[in-house]
Design a protein around this motif. Structure first.
Motif, PDB file in Angstrom:
ATOM      1  N   GLN A  93      27.285 -35.743   3.806  1.00  0.00           N
ATOM      2  CA  GLN A  93      25.882 -35.713   4.220  1.00  0.00           C
ATOM      3  C   GLN A  93      25.738 -35.191   5.652  1.00  0.00           C
ATOM      4  O   GLN A  93      24.861 -34.371   5.945  1.00  0.00           O
ATOM      5  N   ALA A  94      26.599 -35.663   6.550  1.00  0.00           N
ATOM      6  CA  ALA A  94      26.533 -35.248   7.950  1.00  0.00           C
ATOM      7  C   ALA A  94      26.828 -33.763   8.096  1.00  0.00           C
ATOM      8  O   ALA A  94      26.172 -33.061   8.885  1.00  0.00           O
ATOM      9  N   SER A  95      27.817 -33.266   7.359  1.00  0.00           N
ATOM     10  CA  SER A  95      28.194 -31.855   7.442  1.00  0.00           C
ATOM     11  C   SER A  95      27.082 -30.939   6.924  1.00  0.00           C
ATOM     12  O   SER A  95      26.751 -29.919   7.541  1.00  0.00           O
ATOM     13  N   ILE A  96      26.478 -31.300   5.800  1.00  0.00           N
ATOM     14  CA  ILE A  96      25.405 -30.496   5.218  1.00  0.00           C
ATOM     15  C   ILE A  96      24.194 -30.466   6.132  1.00  0.00           C
ATOM     16  O   ILE A  96      23.585 -29.411   6.377  1.00  0.00           O
ATOM     17  N   LEU A  97      23.834 -31.630   6.679  1.00  0.00           N
ATOM     18  CA  LEU A  97      22.670 -31.705   7.553  1.00  0.00           C
ATOM     19  C   LEU A  97      22.883 -30.913   8.836  1.00  0.00           C
ATOM     20  O   LEU A  97      21.978 -30.211   9.310  1.00  0.00           O
ATOM     21  N   LEU A  98      24.079 -30.983   9.400  1.00  0.00           N
ATOM     22  CA  LEU A  98      24.383 -30.215  10.606  1.00  0.00           C
ATOM     23  C   LEU A  98      24.206 -28.725  10.368  1.00  0.00           C
ATOM     24  O   LEU A  98      23.539 -28.023  11.149  1.00  0.00           O
ATOM     25  N   ALA A  99      24.792 -28.204   9.307  1.00  0.00           N
ATOM     26  CA  ALA A  99      24.702 -26.773   9.011  1.00  0.00           C
ATOM     27  C   ALA A  99      23.254 -26.346   8.784  1.00  0.00           C
ATOM     28  O   ALA A  99      22.821 -25.284   9.258  1.00  0.00           O
ATOM     29  N   GLN A 100      22.506 -27.166   8.086  1.00  0.00           N
ATOM     30  CA  GLN A 100      21.107 -26.847   7.789  1.00  0.00           C
ATOM     31  C   GLN A 100      20.267 -26.793   9.060  1.00  0.00           C
ATOM     32  O   GLN A 100      19.524 -25.832   9.289  1.00  0.00           O
ATOM     33  N   LEU A 101      20.392 -27.794   9.919  1.00  0.00           N
ATOM     34  CA  LEU A 101      19.552 -27.862  11.100  1.00  0.00           C
ATOM     35  C   LEU A 101      19.943 -26.830  12.150  1.00  0.00           C
ATOM     36  O   LEU A 101      19.081 -26.308  12.867  1.00  0.00           O
ATOM     37  N   GLN A 102      21.217 -26.515  12.251  1.00  0.00           N
ATOM     38  CA  GLN A 102      21.632 -25.458  13.180  1.00  0.00           C
ATOM     39  C   GLN A 102      20.941 -24.139  12.866  1.00  0.00           C
ATOM     40  O   GLN A 102      20.547 -23.399  13.770  1.00  0.00           O
ATOM     41  N   LEU A 103      20.789 -23.836  11.586  1.00  0.00           N
ATOM     42  CA  LEU A 103      20.242 -22.552  11.165  1.00  0.00           C
ATOM     43  C   LEU A 103      18.721 -22.539  11.118  1.00  0.00           C
ATOM     44  O   LEU A 103      18.099 -21.499  11.364  1.00  0.00           O
ATOM     45  N   GLN A 104      18.099 -23.658  10.831  1.00  0.00           N
ATOM     46  CA  GLN A 104      16.680 -23.660  10.471  1.00  0.00           C
ATOM     47  C   GLN A 104      15.732 -24.148  11.559  1.00  0.00           C
ATOM     48  O   GLN A 104      14.522 -24.005  11.419  1.00  0.00           O
ATOM     49  N   LEU A 105      16.237 -24.692  12.653  1.00  0.00           N
ATOM     50  CA  LEU A 105      15.346 -25.202  13.691  1.00  0.00           C
ATOM     51  C   LEU A 105      15.167 -24.191  14.833  1.00  0.00           C
ATOM     52  O   LEU A 105      16.077 -23.414  15.129  1.00  0.00           O
ATOM     53  N   PRO A 106      14.020 -24.221  15.522  1.00  0.00           N
ATOM     54  CA  PRO A 106      13.749 -23.292  16.627  1.00  0.00           C
ATOM     55  C   PRO A 106      14.341 -23.807  17.941  1.00  0.00           C
ATOM     56  O   PRO A 106      13.630 -24.259  18.842  1.00  0.00           O
ATOM     57  N   TRP A 107      15.650 -23.713  18.087  1.00  0.00           N
ATOM     58  CA  TRP A 107      16.336 -24.255  19.252  1.00  0.00           C
ATOM     59  C   TRP A 107      15.952 -23.497  20.521  1.00  0.00           C
ATOM     60  O   TRP A 107      15.868 -22.266  20.518  1.00  0.00           O
ATOM     61  N   THR A 108      15.747 -24.245  21.612  1.00  0.00           N
ATOM     62  CA  THR A 108      15.460 -23.626  22.903  1.00  0.00           C
ATOM     63  C   THR A 108      16.290 -24.323  23.983  1.00  0.00           C
ATOM     64  O   THR A 108      16.658 -25.491  23.839  1.00  0.00           O
ATOM     65  N   GLN A 109      16.589 -23.599  25.043  1.00  0.00           N
ATOM     66  CA  GLN A 109      17.234 -24.184  26.209  1.00  0.00           C
ATOM     67  C   GLN A 109      16.164 -24.321  27.284  1.00  0.00           C
ATOM     68  O   GLN A 109      15.902 -23.401  28.050  1.00  0.00           O
ATOM     69  N   ASP A 110      15.544 -25.494  27.314  1.00  0.00           N
ATOM     70  CA  ASP A 110      14.376 -25.696  28.166  1.00  0.00           C
ATOM     71  C   ASP A 110      14.773 -25.875  29.628  1.00  0.00           C
ATOM     72  O   ASP A 110      15.925 -26.160  29.959  1.00  0.00           O
ATOM     73  N   SER A 111      13.774 -25.735  30.497  1.00  0.00           N
ATOM     74  CA  SER A 111      13.954 -25.971  31.924  1.00  0.00           C
ATOM     75  C   SER A 111      13.257 -27.265  32.310  1.00  0.00           C
ATOM     76  O   SER A 111      12.200 -27.599  31.770  1.00  0.00           O
ATOM     77  N   ILE A 112      13.859 -28.014  33.238  1.00  0.00           N
ATOM     78  CA  ILE A 112      13.265 -29.236  33.752  1.00  0.00           C
ATOM     79  C   ILE A 112      13.357 -29.224  35.274  1.00  0.00           C
ATOM     80  O   ILE A 112      14.096 -28.431  35.863  1.00  0.00           O
ATOM     81  N   LEU A 113      12.599 -30.114  35.904  1.00  0.00           N
ATOM     82  CA  LEU A 113      12.601 -30.226  37.358  1.00  0.00           C
ATOM     83  C   LEU A 113      13.597 -31.299  37.780  1.00  0.00           C
ATOM     84  O   LEU A 113      13.501 -32.452  37.373  1.00  0.00           O
ATOM     85  N   MET A 114      14.587 -30.918  38.588  1.00  0.00           N
ATOM     86  CA  MET A 114      15.583 -31.857  39.088  1.00  0.00           C
ATOM     87  C   MET A 114      15.737 -31.667  40.589  1.00  0.00           C
ATOM     88  O   MET A 114      16.038 -30.562  41.060  1.00  0.00           O
ATOM     89  N   PHE A 115      15.517 -32.736  41.341  1.00  0.00           N
ATOM     90  CA  PHE A 115      15.658 -32.705  42.800  1.00  0.00           C
ATOM     91  C   PHE A 115      14.855 -31.556  43.419  1.00  0.00           C
ATOM     92  O   PHE A 115      15.303 -30.876  44.330  1.00  0.00           O
TER      93      PHE A 115
END
Length: 210
Positions: free
Chosen positions: A38-60
């Motif tokens: 279950q974990a392996s299938i879900l990982l592969a599915q979400l890696q491919l199908q979600l709109p991943w972004t590398q967001d910016s945040i305010l630090m110091f």
């Protein structure tokens, strides 16, 4: 400092449960809450199908890219503000929504939003923090499901010499409750020898104030 633990069986489907005796927090760990398949299938599915972004945040006072990719997902009202950045939720992915419903039934409490963090390797990480944003309420319960490679997860008390380190395996479920976000900090440290990816889903609940 040593941590007292106890091994019990959950009344819900008899999943093996490990509980940690901590001051000002209730930490519960189910290592095999999802099967390896279950974990392996879900990982592969979400890696491919979600709109991943590398967001910016305010630090110091500086705007920086976070050292991981992420997706904020859930009900439409679940806006979330972190490090001077407001995140609007993506609509539910069917598999993630089904996982949220399963978690709610298993733990007996609602979850209507989730932060998904994707770490490409052991160099990507998350620093010390608490999930204590105003939107989550006074004492939120945070349910964390891990997929991908095993990574070390660390907690430390805000004012006392208590620490805890856990190896979170694929398919594991960690519940942080009982004052944990008020009295403890947690992080996912760098691990230079880890080469595979990890996907972590931290489920939360935000009230609809409309």
């Amino acid at each position: 400092m040593g941590i007292l633990t106890r091994q019990v069986h959950s009344d819900n489907l008899h999943y093996p449960l490990q509980q940690f005796n901590l001051p000002g927090a209730t930490i519960s760990l189910w290592q095999d809450w999802l099967s390896a398949q279950q974990a392996s299938i879900l990982l592969a599915q979400l890696q491919l199908q979600l709109p991943w972004t590398q967001d910016s945040i305010l630090m110091f006072g500086k705007t920086v890219k976070i050292p991981r990719k992420q997706v904020w997902m859930g009900e439409a009202h679940c806006q979330y503000r972190y490090s001077a950045t407001t995140f609007t939720p993506q609509p539910w992915h069917p598999s993630v929504q089904a996982l949220a419903q399963r978690l709610s039934e298993f733990l007996g409490q609602p979850f209507n939003c989730v932060l998904l963090n994707l770490y490409a390797d052991g160099q990507q990480h998350m620093g010390w923090h608490a999930d204590n944003e105003r939107e989550l309420g006074h004492d939120p319960a945070i349910a964390s499901v891990s997929l991908g490679v095993t990574r070390r997860f660390e907690l430390k008390h805000r004012s006392a010499a208590w620490q805890l380190a856990l190896d979170l395996t694929p398919g594991s479920l960690l519940l942080m409750a009982g004052g944990c976000q008020q009295h403890w900090l947690h992080r996912l440290p760098k691990q230079s020898r880890v080469s595979g990816c990890r996907l972590n889903l931290t489920f939360r609940y935000i009230k609809n104030m409309a």
